[in-house]
Scaffold this active site. Structure first.
Site, PDB file in Angstrom:
ATOM      1  N   SER A  26       0.663  -1.076   0.022  1.00  0.00           N
ATOM      2  CA  SER A  26      -0.044  -0.031  -0.063  1.00  0.00           C
ATOM      3  C   SER A  26       0.960   1.233   0.114  1.00  0.00           C
ATOM      4  CB  SER A  26      -0.967   0.068   1.318  1.00  0.00           C
ATOM      5  OG  SER A  26      -1.998  -0.811   0.879  1.00  0.00           O
ATOM      6  N   LYS A  73       0.558   3.338  -2.976  1.00  0.00           N
ATOM      7  CA  LYS A  73      -0.918   4.263  -3.119  1.00  0.00           C
ATOM      8  C   LYS A  73      -0.556   5.737  -3.105  1.00  0.00           C
ATOM      9  CE  LYS A  73      -3.890   0.820  -0.965  1.00  0.00           C
ATOM     10  NZ  LYS A  73      -4.606   0.423   0.385  1.00  0.00           N
ATOM     11  N   TYR A 108      -3.420  -3.232 -10.321  1.00  0.00           N
ATOM     12  CA  TYR A 108      -3.120  -3.016  -8.964  1.00  0.00           C
ATOM     13  C   TYR A 108      -2.362  -3.768  -8.038  1.00  0.00           C
ATOM     14  CZ  TYR A 108      -4.627  -2.279  -4.059  1.00  0.00           C
ATOM     15  OH  TYR A 108      -4.409  -2.240  -2.671  1.00  0.00           O
ATOM     16  N   TYR A 160      -5.333   4.763   7.709  1.00  0.00           N
ATOM     17  CA  TYR A 160      -6.715   4.325   7.811  1.00  0.00           C
ATOM     18  C   TYR A 160      -7.336   4.591   8.971  1.00  0.00           C
ATOM     19  CZ  TYR A 160      -3.881   1.219   4.393  1.00  0.00           C
ATOM     20  OH  TYR A 160      -3.133   0.632   3.553  1.00  0.00           O
ATOM     21  N   VAL A 213       1.153  -3.692   4.161  1.00  0.00           N
ATOM     22  CA  VAL A 213       1.159  -4.818   4.702  1.00  0.00           C
ATOM     23  C   VAL A 213       2.284  -5.825   4.492  1.00  0.00           C
ATOM     24  CG1 VAL A 213      -1.470  -5.195   4.747  1.00  0.00           C
ATOM     25  CG2 VAL A 213      -0.281  -6.160   2.680  1.00  0.00           C
TER      26      VAL A 213
HETATM   27  N1  GLN Z   1      -1.927  -5.428  -1.893  1.00  0.00           N
HETATM   28  C1  GLN Z   1      -2.347  -5.345  -0.625  1.00  0.00           C
HETATM   29  C2  GLN Z   1      -4.005  -5.322  -0.888  1.00  0.00           C
HETATM   30  O1  GLN Z   1      -4.459  -4.733  -1.587  1.00  0.00           O
HETATM   31  C3  GLN Z   1      -1.985  -3.781  -0.169  1.00  0.00           C
HETATM   32  C4  GLN Z   1      -2.786  -3.593   1.271  1.00  0.00           C
HETATM   33  C5  GLN Z   1      -1.874  -2.928   2.127  1.00  0.00           C
HETATM   34  O2  GLN Z   1      -0.573  -2.685   2.051  1.00  0.00           O
HETATM   35  N2  GLN Z   1      -2.371  -2.348   3.272  1.00  0.00           N
HETATM   36  O3  GLN Z   1      -4.604  -6.011  -0.035  1.00  0.00           O
END
Ligand code: GLN
Length: 424
Positions: free
Chosen positions: A64, A67, A187, A239, A257
């Site tokens: 993430s 992003k 993605y 978040y 994550v």
């Molecule tokens: N690729 C992960 C997902 O879409 C990224 C989520 C994250 O890093 N919080 O679930």
């Protein structure tokens, strides 16, 4: 002499290392297999100094943390309005993988949750060369060519059931018009780009530096784009823990994550930590601890009161002007923005009746004047000149270049106070 900074970073890691709380992400099979004890930290200044501790060269997938950077690329490409039409900027207060959209418009609430990031991914370019653009853009932020971890990609693409559900929901609302599965594949590939902790610190430092990479000096995105991205990181990057993060750490941040965590403190530093065990929000447990300590120890909270504006006027004194009579010297210093310029204007206005004809603004110790402060200073020079004063700027470093106040008013510019004064 060795810099104390890496020693300090190593001390922070030593203090955080015993905490084995949290779990590695296991909803992506390949991530469940990583060594949970990996730990690294890197701090990079906006002028390119890199301080590392731990295994800062170890590779992991960006997840993430991609992003905010893809959001930046989309805004740079399409303009802010086009991006806002598809993805809002309101904190959701929900988990990153929540299936939620704004009532009515079908827009995801922000680009940091998966729903928003999946839409943002589609805004990064036409399908045929979208991924190449994403990879090239993230590489520019990092300052070196990045690549994809194909096994993490394949592992997540085979199990991204929630993201397929989110993409189908977006397709149902018409927010995306492409094949939902293909969008999730793109993605997911974006999330599988491989980085090191040092790469992430440089990516964050590029944001902290207004979009210009501290070492390659490439202007990856405009500063207005960076302001948007950092604002959204501040309110949404963590978040459903964004409020706790903002109050305790106060650094615009983004987690992933795989265990990465970045923070970008505008004008100062990019920071990155990596440690795979996650808390219930999906943030690295030891990474968060590292940031809390750095913020506290090094006073990095963005809401710390800045240097007071009154410090702009270092001192005022009177000298004999070279051509006779007195000259009043305003010795200014620091970095001048609105409040600092206002302080100077206020002093001049309050002394209007006692000011001698000759005025000298000594900028020798000023290191930056922003566009607003520049306009204010030039305007007060114009007004003073119209009222019969003569203004000289001492500006050896050209901190106020081309000081044209309009209406034909231009102050004299000299290199030192000595050039306008006669020693008594
Ligand atoms: N690729 C992960 C997902 O879409 C990224 C989520 C994250 O890093 N919080 O679930």
């Amino acid at each position: 002499m060795r810099s104390p900074i890496p020693d300090y970073l190593a001390d922070v890691m030593t203090a955080c290392a015993p905490d084995e709380g949290g779990q590695v992400a296991d909803y992506i099979p390949e991530l469940a297999a990583v060594d949970p004890d990996q730990f690294a930290l890197c701090l990079t200044t906006v002028d390119g100094a890199i301080h590392e501790a731990g295994d800062s060269g170890a590779h992991f997938t960006i997840q993430s943390i991609s992003k905010p950077f893809v959001y930046a690329l989309a805004i740079q490409e399409l303009g802010l309005d086009a991006v806002l039409a598809k993805v809002d900027v309101e904190p959701s207060g929900e988990a990153f993988n929540e299936l939620s959209l704004e009532e009515g418009s079908g827009r995801p609430l922000n680009p940091m949750i998966n729903a928003g990031a999946i839409v943002t991914h589609t805004l990064a370019g036409p399908p045929a060369d979208r991924f190449d653009r994403v990879l090239a853009g993230l590489s520019a932020f990092a300052g070196r060519p990045l690549d994809v971890d194909e096994s993490v990609y394949a592992s997540e693409a085979a199990t991204a059931f929630r993201n397929y559900a989110i993409a189908n929901m977006l397709r149902g609302h018409g927010t995306i018009t492409e094949d939902p599965a293909a969008v999730v594949h793109g993605y997911t590939r974006q999330c599988a780009i491989r980085v090191t902790t040092k790469d992430m610190a440089l990516m964050a430092a590029t944001l902290a530096n207004g979009g210009v990479h501290p070492i390659t000096e490439e202007e990856v995105v405009d500063d207005a784009v960076v302001r948007q991205v950092l604002s959204v990181m501040t309110t949404c990057g963590m978040y459903d823990a964004a409020g706790d993060w903002l109050t305790t750490v106060g650094i615009p941040a983004k987690s992933g994550v795989s265990g990465g965590l970045i923070g970008a403190l505008p004008g100062q530093v990019g920071i990155a930590a990596f440690s795979p065990r996650l808390d219930e929000h999906g943030h690295s447990v030891r990474g968060e601890d590292v940031f809390r300590r750095l913020s506290r120890d090094m006073e990095l909270h963005m809401m710390n009161a800045a240097q007071p504006a009154r410090a702009t006027i270092r001192r005022t004194h009177t000298v004999r002007h070279a051509e006779g009579g007195d000259a009043r010297v305003y010795a200014l210093h620091g970095s001048i923005q609105f409040a600092g310029a206002e302080r100077l204007l206020r002093d001049l206005v309050s002394r209007a009746d006692e000011l001698p004809t000759e005025l000298v603004f000594d900028l020798s110790d000023v290191h930056a004047i922003n566009a607003t402060a520049r306009r204010m200073i030039l305007e007060v020079i114009r007004r003073l000149t119209l009222e019969g004063h003569h203004v000289t700027l001492v500006d050896p470093g050209a901190t106020l270049p081309e000081p044209d106040s309009g209406s034909g008013v231009r102050p004299d510019v000299v290199g030192s106070v000595g050039e306008v004064s006669r020693t008594a």
